[in-house]
Design a protein around this motif. Sequence first.
Motif, mmCIF file in Angstrom:
data_model
loop_
_atom_site.group_PDB
_atom_site.id
_atom_site.type_symbol
_atom_site.label_atom_id
_atom_site.label_comp_id
_atom_site.label_asym_id
_atom_site.label_seq_id
_atom_site.Cartn_x
_atom_site.Cartn_y
_atom_site.Cartn_z
ATOM 1 N N ALA A 48 -2.277 -39.664 52.404
ATOM 2 C CA ALA A 48 -3.048 -40.861 52.763
ATOM 3 C C ALA A 48 -3.397 -41.617 51.458
ATOM 4 N N ALA A 49 -2.748 -41.151 50.295
ATOM 5 C CA ALA A 49 -3.128 -41.933 49.047
ATOM 6 C C ALA A 49 -1.964 -41.747 48.165
ATOM 7 N N PRO A 50 -1.776 -42.326 46.995
ATOM 8 C CA PRO A 50 -0.801 -41.812 45.975
ATOM 9 C C PRO A 50 -1.270 -40.662 45.292
ATOM 10 N N LEU A 51 -0.437 -40.195 44.600
ATOM 11 C CA LEU A 51 -0.778 -39.150 43.605
ATOM 12 C C LEU A 51 -1.101 -39.628 42.396
ATOM 13 N N THR A 52 -2.421 -39.158 41.917
ATOM 14 C CA THR A 52 -2.902 -39.680 40.632
ATOM 15 C C THR A 52 -3.269 -38.592 39.681
ATOM 16 N N GLU A 53 -3.851 -38.880 38.453
ATOM 17 C CA GLU A 53 -3.944 -38.109 37.354
ATOM 18 C C GLU A 53 -5.236 -37.071 37.985
ATOM 19 N N ALA A 54 -6.036 -37.467 38.575
ATOM 20 C CA ALA A 54 -7.187 -36.529 39.471
ATOM 21 C C ALA A 54 -6.645 -35.575 40.158
ATOM 22 N N ASP A 55 -5.457 -35.481 40.579
ATOM 23 C CA ASP A 55 -4.761 -34.521 41.278
ATOM 24 C C ASP A 55 -4.381 -33.261 40.679
ATOM 25 N N GLU A 257 3.308 -32.466 30.561
ATOM 26 C CA GLU A 257 4.344 -33.067 30.153
ATOM 27 C C GLU A 257 5.056 -34.053 31.456
ATOM 28 N N TRP A 258 5.115 -33.231 32.507
ATOM 29 C CA TRP A 258 5.903 -33.739 33.674
ATOM 30 C C TRP A 258 4.890 -33.969 34.945
ATOM 31 N N ARG A 259 4.282 -34.793 34.875
ATOM 32 C CA ARG A 259 3.297 -35.720 35.798
ATOM 33 C C ARG A 259 4.213 -36.675 36.394
ATOM 34 N N VAL A 260 4.437 -36.843 37.446
ATOM 35 C CA VAL A 260 4.933 -37.909 38.217
ATOM 36 C C VAL A 260 4.322 -38.662 39.264
ATOM 37 N N THR A 261 3.619 -39.626 38.859
ATOM 38 C CA THR A 261 2.703 -40.339 39.590
ATOM 39 C C THR A 261 3.165 -41.961 39.687
ATOM 40 N N ASP A 262 3.983 -42.409 39.115
ATOM 41 C CA ASP A 262 4.586 -43.605 38.987
ATOM 42 C C ASP A 262 5.670 -44.157 40.024
ATOM 43 N N THR A 263 5.836 -43.409 40.834
ATOM 44 C CA THR A 263 7.133 -43.791 41.801
ATOM 45 C C THR A 263 6.754 -44.894 42.790
ATOM 46 N N PRO A 264 7.776 -45.590 43.093
ATOM 47 C CA PRO A 264 7.865 -46.793 44.029
ATOM 48 C C PRO A 264 7.006 -46.486 45.188
ATOM 49 N N PHE A 265 7.100 -45.066 45.901
ATOM 50 C CA PHE A 265 6.395 -44.667 46.931
ATOM 51 C C PHE A 265 4.905 -44.795 46.561
ATOM 52 N N ASP A 266 4.637 -44.160 45.729
ATOM 53 C CA ASP A 266 3.029 -43.925 45.160
ATOM 54 C C ASP A 266 2.624 -45.325 45.180
ATOM 55 N N THR A 442 11.538 -41.734 42.972
ATOM 56 C CA THR A 442 11.883 -41.424 41.334
ATOM 57 C C THR A 442 10.932 -42.225 40.418
ATOM 58 N N GLY A 443 10.538 -41.305 39.571
ATOM 59 C CA GLY A 443 9.586 -41.881 38.640
ATOM 60 C C GLY A 443 10.061 -41.685 37.270
ATOM 61 N N ASN A 444 8.634 -41.267 36.335
ATOM 62 C CA ASN A 444 9.084 -40.963 34.757
ATOM 63 C C ASN A 444 9.663 -39.575 34.985
ATOM 64 N N ALA A 445 10.853 -39.453 34.234
ATOM 65 C CA ALA A 445 11.458 -38.206 34.250
ATOM 66 C C ALA A 445 11.620 -37.776 32.656
ATOM 67 N N GLY A 446 11.274 -38.273 31.766
ATOM 68 C CA GLY A 446 11.459 -38.256 30.534
ATOM 69 C C GLY A 446 10.234 -37.352 29.650
ATOM 70 N N GLY A 447 9.272 -36.958 30.462
ATOM 71 C CA GLY A 447 7.970 -36.369 29.920
ATOM 72 C C GLY A 447 7.124 -37.433 29.216
ATOM 73 N N ARG A 448 5.980 -36.631 28.482
ATOM 74 C CA ARG A 448 5.255 -37.773 27.904
ATOM 75 C C ARG A 448 5.502 -37.171 26.271
ATOM 76 N N LEU A 449 5.569 -36.047 25.678
ATOM 77 C CA LEU A 449 5.900 -35.669 24.195
ATOM 78 C C LEU A 449 7.211 -35.632 24.128
ATOM 79 N N GLY A 450 8.037 -35.251 24.984
ATOM 80 C CA GLY A 450 9.489 -35.178 24.528
ATOM 81 C C GLY A 450 9.850 -33.909 23.942
#
Length: 462
Positions: A48-55, A257-266, A442-450
């Motif tokens: 019903a809504a995009p995935l966000t950090e609150a999830d 590290e591996w949160r993906v909330t930035d996809t075109p679908f979201d 497909t969204g961020n795949a590289g992680g945050r800290l690396g």
Amino acid sequence: MRAGEDMTNPFHRTARVRGAILHIAVLAILLAFGSLAKAGEPADSRPAAPLTEADFHPFDPELAEIGRLLFYDPVLSGNRNISCGTCHHHELASGDGLALGVGEGGEGIGPKRTTGRGDARIEKRVPRNASALFNLGAREIHVLFHDGRLSVDPIFGNGFNSPAEEYLPSGLKGILAAQALFPLTSETEMAGNPEENKIAGAAYDRIDHVWPLITERVRAIPGYMQRFQKADPDIAGVGDLTITHIANALGDFINAEWRVTDTPFDRYLAGDVEAIDQGARAGMALFYGKAGCGECHSGPLMSDQDFHALALPHFGPGRTRRFDPYVRDVGRMGETDRLEDAYRFRTPMLRNVALTGPWGHNGAYDTLEGIVRHHLDPAAGYESWRPEMVRLPPDERFAAVDFISFEDARERARLAARIDIAPVKLDDAEVAQLVGFLNSLTGNAGGRLGRPETVPSGLPVD
């Protein structure tokens, strides 16, 4: 607008500021979505809504940084020659790019990884595919591993039902911290052979005997002790550090590290109707409609966290139970001992699915289209599958046994008889649209800290 419609729902919004032409286009899309709700389809199958950090569960940034170092530090392995990051690498979308992993004793990373040399060579392949780590920190997740052998459950008094039962340590922050402990005890993954090191030998004694030995190693490294003491004032001295602290650091790292909330679908779900193209939108309609994918890949995480039998072909060492007469993998039944769970495996989440092949619990398919077509008709896919379709690092010791279970007529019949998905007929254009929609996940795949360049133990970083 009908009475009772929710204007905060992206499926009900209209682009009021984009002019009449775009307004009509959006209405057409809404009508298409309205047609997706079939009789008998679960009400929550579509997000019903995009995935966000609150999830997601919260995490401690200092612990996450310690976890990043531990994740890539071979000091956690029995022979100090493999890390978590070897099989869940930043350059490989948090996986290893192999159908079945090459664990302790192998050399290299990704598709170039070999089964090792000399006495250090692996004894057997890892039985299952190395799952991607995207979005495992989501609050909704209550079960992990392909067969669900770890779940949130109060049965043993420590918050989890796991292979460690009552011996799992208390104080773990969540299921991600709990899962981080088990690869450390696995002979094929990180522990090694009992004849080679004390950690592997301890695993044969009792599973929880492994963790104090690993903790002693970490305690002996000043770089880790200093970081842990800074992050947690209760760690006054070396003796205060426990495996729980180590597991919580690893869990916080994976969560962060591996949160993906930035996809075109979201972005589409958030109201940007131009985030995915027309072909992907057609694939989305198929996914949640005719193709029936959304019945299992449902909800915000695109997984029902349940188990389904798809007749993926058997190969490799399998996850054999003690009383199994030969190599095979019965999936969920191996944990529940219920016949109805035979050959069922956990529904994976799908964000970044286009990056995480090979696909299937054992990596049976080397292309995204291949696994899609198998889902559309599992029986036909099983019959047409051939060993040359899978990518396994070559080793003459395994060549004669890799496909024993696949070639066994009785086991093939049992596997083919356990299919939970009814076949769906799509033409080639529709399959391409479905694959196009999966690419829009497909969204961020590289992680945050690396990946770190060095780790406090001084051991090499893969």
